[in-house]
Design a protein around this motif. Structure first.
Motif, PDB file in Angstrom:
ATOM      1  N   LEU A 170       0.839  -1.193   0.000  1.00  0.00           N
ATOM      2  CA  LEU A 170       0.000   0.000   0.000  1.00  0.00           C
ATOM      3  C   LEU A 170       0.877   1.247   0.000  1.00  0.00           C
ATOM      4  O   LEU A 170       1.929   1.282   0.657  1.00  0.00           O
ATOM      5  N   ALA A 184       1.485   4.564   1.445  1.00  0.00           N
ATOM      6  CA  ALA A 184       1.104   5.167   2.727  1.00  0.00           C
ATOM      7  C   ALA A 184       1.688   6.569   2.849  1.00  0.00           C
ATOM      8  O   ALA A 184       2.776   6.842   2.339  1.00  0.00           O
ATOM      9  N   LEU A 220      -8.333   5.412   5.686  1.00  0.00           N
ATOM     10  CA  LEU A 220      -8.258   4.729   4.400  1.00  0.00           C
ATOM     11  C   LEU A 220      -8.788   5.639   3.299  1.00  0.00           C
ATOM     12  O   LEU A 220      -9.738   6.404   3.508  1.00  0.00           O
ATOM     13  N   SER A 221      -8.176   5.545   2.112  1.00  0.00           N
ATOM     14  CA  SER A 221      -8.789   6.195   0.956  1.00  0.00           C
ATOM     15  C   SER A 221     -10.054   5.430   0.582  1.00  0.00           C
ATOM     16  O   SER A 221     -10.214   4.251   0.924  1.00  0.00           O
ATOM     17  N   THR A 280      -9.268   2.278  -1.430  1.00  0.00           N
ATOM     18  CA  THR A 280      -8.732   1.170  -0.640  1.00  0.00           C
ATOM     19  C   THR A 280      -9.829   0.520   0.191  1.00  0.00           C
ATOM     20  O   THR A 280      -9.873  -0.712   0.334  1.00  0.00           O
ATOM     21  N   TRP A 281     -10.704   1.337   0.728  1.00  0.00           N
ATOM     22  CA  TRP A 281     -11.835   0.808   1.499  1.00  0.00           C
ATOM     23  C   TRP A 281     -12.693  -0.114   0.635  1.00  0.00           C
ATOM     24  O   TRP A 281     -13.128  -1.180   1.077  1.00  0.00           O
ATOM     25  N   LEU A 326      -5.476  -3.138  10.636  1.00  0.00           N
ATOM     26  CA  LEU A 326      -4.704  -3.110   9.395  1.00  0.00           C
ATOM     27  C   LEU A 326      -3.303  -3.566   9.779  1.00  0.00           C
ATOM     28  O   LEU A 326      -2.546  -2.816  10.406  1.00  0.00           O
ATOM     29  N   ILE A 338      -8.065   1.043  12.254  1.00  0.00           N
ATOM     30  CA  ILE A 338      -8.653   1.974  11.289  1.00  0.00           C
ATOM     31  C   ILE A 338      -9.637   2.892  12.001  1.00  0.00           C
ATOM     32  O   ILE A 338     -10.544   2.432  12.708  1.00  0.00           O
ATOM     33  N   VAL A 381     -12.456   6.889   7.034  1.00  0.00           N
ATOM     34  CA  VAL A 381     -12.445   6.640   5.589  1.00  0.00           C
ATOM     35  C   VAL A 381     -12.653   7.977   4.879  1.00  0.00           C
ATOM     36  O   VAL A 381     -13.572   8.738   5.227  1.00  0.00           O
ATOM     37  N   ASN A 404      -3.002   5.183  -0.402  1.00  0.00           N
ATOM     38  CA  ASN A 404      -3.986   4.176   0.008  1.00  0.00           C
ATOM     39  C   ASN A 404      -4.442   4.399   1.445  1.00  0.00           C
ATOM     40  O   ASN A 404      -5.583   4.094   1.794  1.00  0.00           O
ATOM     41  N   VAL A 405      -3.537   4.929   2.250  1.00  0.00           N
ATOM     42  CA  VAL A 405      -3.858   5.114   3.661  1.00  0.00           C
ATOM     43  C   VAL A 405      -3.010   6.252   4.232  1.00  0.00           C
ATOM     44  O   VAL A 405      -1.859   6.437   3.845  1.00  0.00           O
TER      45      VAL A 405
END
Length: 734
Positions: free
Chosen positions: A117, A119, A143-144, A147-148, A163, A172, A175, A189-190
């Motif tokens: 991912l 990050a 999370l994006s 990605t979610w 995660l 997490i 979102v 992604n995160v």
């Protein structure tokens, strides 16, 4: 002119266009395709260059940048800062009251499924200062939206779930909404918290005046003794891509291509309007005789062209809505393969406004000249001829440039790298250090840099009394056989070697022309002396557009290095096995095939060639539609004349020659003007990519011949249909 008169003119214009559906369809298609292509380009330009960042106070948002000097005397620009430097900046920068820090990295997630991912580790101020919106939850581990959806299947109960990476577990907490990317075109992604104990260098964002004088900070920063900084500056980041002179130069070839396309379409439109206007000469003469002023008639004709332009704008906007997702996939599918998701731009009211403004502008600018021409008692021949010449010249210029760009992109796309990157993998240990791999893999090597990952950095070197710049990579003894670089002369590096080097064949020819490179020596500016013990084939180590390495010396490694692994297993099996072995040694590793780096680089040239091909096809299509429609309209107007000629014994060949001869002459004139003009953009492109050894003679010779053939075929089709008209029917035609 009041609104009532404008409404009356518009209604008359609509009735006028409806009365001639064939002509209207041709004009709409020509203009709609050009406006649609330009609107698609504007959609992406607006999203990444014109649209402000979705953060509060975007107009005052900056990133801090430094220019520093290494011990070798080399100067580099960077936006990465140590934590001690950040504390000095935050304390001393009184012009800036809001700060945040972040650093981008890749994490290897093991749960819910193994994958890498992208990050972004951020400070506690990051989400507050940038006003990060959340679809659900609170800032923390965010999370994006993509990605979610992909990693967690859009689980509505995602908050509080783990995660997991190889060395820790995150919980997490939020979102991000769909399409939110923050300060970059592509969302990570995160977003993860940047721990206070994290020792990595960070990037610094702030809010304040970009023109602030930051030079007084240099002394304080250099007092830390970490590096010698020459300059500190604030780089405006109010948009994803700042609109600077460099940005304009990068976009210039694309802007020029789309401008040529609209010129082709508008010349087509003006010629069609001119032909239509002179066909209505009787109507216009009657209106003038009944007392209408010339200005009133011109206004009516311009209104008709504006109505046509607006209709074409609606068509172009519809084409934009259909084409934008496909164009987005074509442009950014390459990065999505690497796990970087760039949201598609939105086709909104601003895009429609651009399309409508383009339609109105084209209608006024290219409808006014035909209107003025037809209300004068003058022959349309010269004006129509000039418009055909302009149209074909612009098409020729665009097609020649497209041919050259396609040839260049093909050369880049097939250019050999000089080494075998299939089944070759980069393994990066996230915490640093090394891992021990078992015998499942053919060879494992270490090097300070991985091939095909950016421009080589030259190091100052000395040969005898001559100072040179030399690309140097520190590697171990397994690097050259692992990468697959063929030995030409001498030997490879061996375990325990010190003070020796292997150089590329081009380096040997450049530094010691006419002499044997084996036994020669060079000295780096850090006073290390190296004797050449081997010569290997030339390879591409940086970017494909730079070609084979100008110079390259491989010297024994020391210090931090990355792993290169040659595996006989399939890609998926190799990645899983490498990550498993890393986990057994309590290491977190990122594994990526070198073929991915090569594919991404080559794909950029495929995209450039695809854009050029698309513009070239549109130029041919618009030229053919315009010439076909122009000759077809001429046939309708000259039906009676054709009938008389055929009744008097003219053959079909005579009639075709009569109808296309003047058009053919003007096509030749346009080609003769457009072809030599292509030399100027070619010189500009050569400045951008000077390594391309492609012979563009075919582009200058075959492309104009191809355009001439296609144009004459398009013009000849309605002329050949005219020969099938019965003379008796033609003589009764009015």
């Amino acid at each position: 002119m009041n609104l009532h008169e404008l409404w009356v003119d518009a209604r008359y214009a609509i009735r006028s266009w409806r009365s001639n559906p064939g002509f209207t369809a041709v004009a709409l298609l020509v203009l709609g395709l050009a406006i649609g292509a330009n609107t698609v380009a504007f959609t992406f330009f607006n999203e990444f260059v014109l649209k402000p960042l979705p953060i509060p106070g975007a107009e005052h948002h900056v990133h801090l940048r430094a220019r520093y000097v290494e011990k070798t005397g080399e100067r580099f620009n960077t936006m990465r800062w140590t934590k001690r430097e950040f504390e000095v900046l935050r304390t001393r920068l009184t012009q800036f009251t809001r700060f945040y820090t972040f650093v981008n990295d890749t994490i290897a997630v093991t749960d819910p499924q193994p994958r890498n991912l992208q990050a972004r580790f951020v400070s506690t101020e990051y989400h507050k200062e940038l006003g990060t919106p959340l679809l659900m939850g609170i800032p923390g581990v965010v999370l994006s939206h993509e990605t979610w959806q992909t990693l967690f299947a859009g689980d509505p109960a995602i908050l509080g779930k783990p995660l997991r990476t190889g060395d820790r577990e995150y919980t997490i907490t939020g979102v991000a909404p769909q399409g939110y990317t923050g300060i970059d075109p592509a969302a990570p992604n995160v977003w993860l918290p940047l721990e206070p104990t994290d020792t990595r260098t960070v990037m610094i964002g702030a809010f304040g005046p970009a023109e602030a004088d930051l030079q007084p900070l240099v002394t304080s920063l250099n007092g830390l003794g970490e590096r010698r900084i020459e300059q500190v500056s604030a780089q405006p980041r109010s948009h994803h891509i700042p609109m600077t002179g460099e940005t304009a130069l990068v976009f210039l070839p694309v802007e020029f291509g789309f401008l040529l396309l609209i010129v082709v379409a508008c010349a087509n439109l003006a010629n069609l309007l001119l032909a239509r206007g002179f066909a209505r000469k009787r109507e216009i003469s009657i209106r003038l005789a009944l007392g209408a002023s010339r200005g009133r008639v011109v206004r009516q004709l311009v209104t008709e062209s504006v109505v046509l332009g607006l209709a074409a704008a609606v068509l172009g906007f519809g084409l934009t809505m259909l084409a934008t997702p496909a164009v987005h996939e074509f442009l950014f599918g390459v990065v999505s393969r690497a796990g970087i998701m760039v949201p598609a731009p939105r086709v909104n009211w601003l895009v429609f406004s651009f399309s409508a403004a383009t339609g109105i502008g084209v209608g006024v600018l290219f409808g006014l000249a035909p209107a003025l021409q037809v209300t004068r008692n003058a022959s349309p021949g010269r004006a129509r001829g000039a418009l055909v010449v302009i149209q074909v010249a612009a098409s020729t210029l665009l097609l020649v440039l497209a041919s050259m760009l396609i040839a260049d992109s093909q050369w880049y796309g097939t250019m050999p790298s000089g080494f075998d990157y299939s089944n070759l993998y980069q393994l990066t240990v996230k915490q640093g250090g090394t891992v021990q791999l078992d015998g499942r893999f053919g060879t494992v090597a270490r090097a300070e840099r991985i091939p095909l990952q950016g421009e080589l950095r030259q190091k100052p070197a000395v040969i005898g009394d001559r100072a040179i710049g030399l690309n140097v990579t520190r590697v171990d003894e397994a690097y050259i056989p692992t990468v697959g670089i063929r030995l030409v002369q001498g030997r490879n590096l061996q375990k325990g070697d010190a003070g020796v080097a292997v150089v590329s064949a081009r380096t040997a020819r450049t530094l010691w022309p006419g002499a044997n490179a084996i036994g020669q020596s060079f000295r780096l500016m850090d006073d290390r002396e190296f004797g050449v013990v081997g010569v290997v084939e030339d390879v591409v180590s940086g970017f494909f557009f730079q070609g084979l390495d100008a110079t390259h010396a491989y010297v024994p490694s020391f210090g931090e290095a990355q792993h290169l692994v040659r595996s006989p297993l399939q890609t998926g099996a190799t990645i899983q096995e490498l990550q498993r072995q890393c986990a057994q040694q309590d290491k977190v590793c990122e594994v990526r095939p070198i073929a991915d780096w090569a594919w991404m680089q080559r794909q950029m040239f495929t995209i450039a060639g695809g854009i050029a091909l698309g513009l070239g096809v549109l130029a041919i299509l618009l030229t053919c539609i315009g010439l076909n429609g122009l000759v077809a309209y001429s046939v309708v107007q000259r039906t009676k004349e054709i009938g008389i000629r055929m009744a008097l014994g003219a053959t079909s060949a005579n009639v075709v020659r009569l109808l296309v001869s003047q058009t053919g002459l003007r096509v030749l004139m346009g080609i003769a003007i457009g072809t030599p003009l292509a030399i100027f953009p070619l010189l500009y492109l050569r400045e951008l990519a000077s390594m391309v050894p492609v012979d563009h003679t075919p582009a200058y010779v075959l492309t104009p011949l191809f355009l001439l053939s296609v144009a004459m075929f398009a013009a000849g089709m309605p002329a050949r249909r005219a020969t099938r008209i019965e003379p008796s029917s033609a003589l009764r035609h009015e």
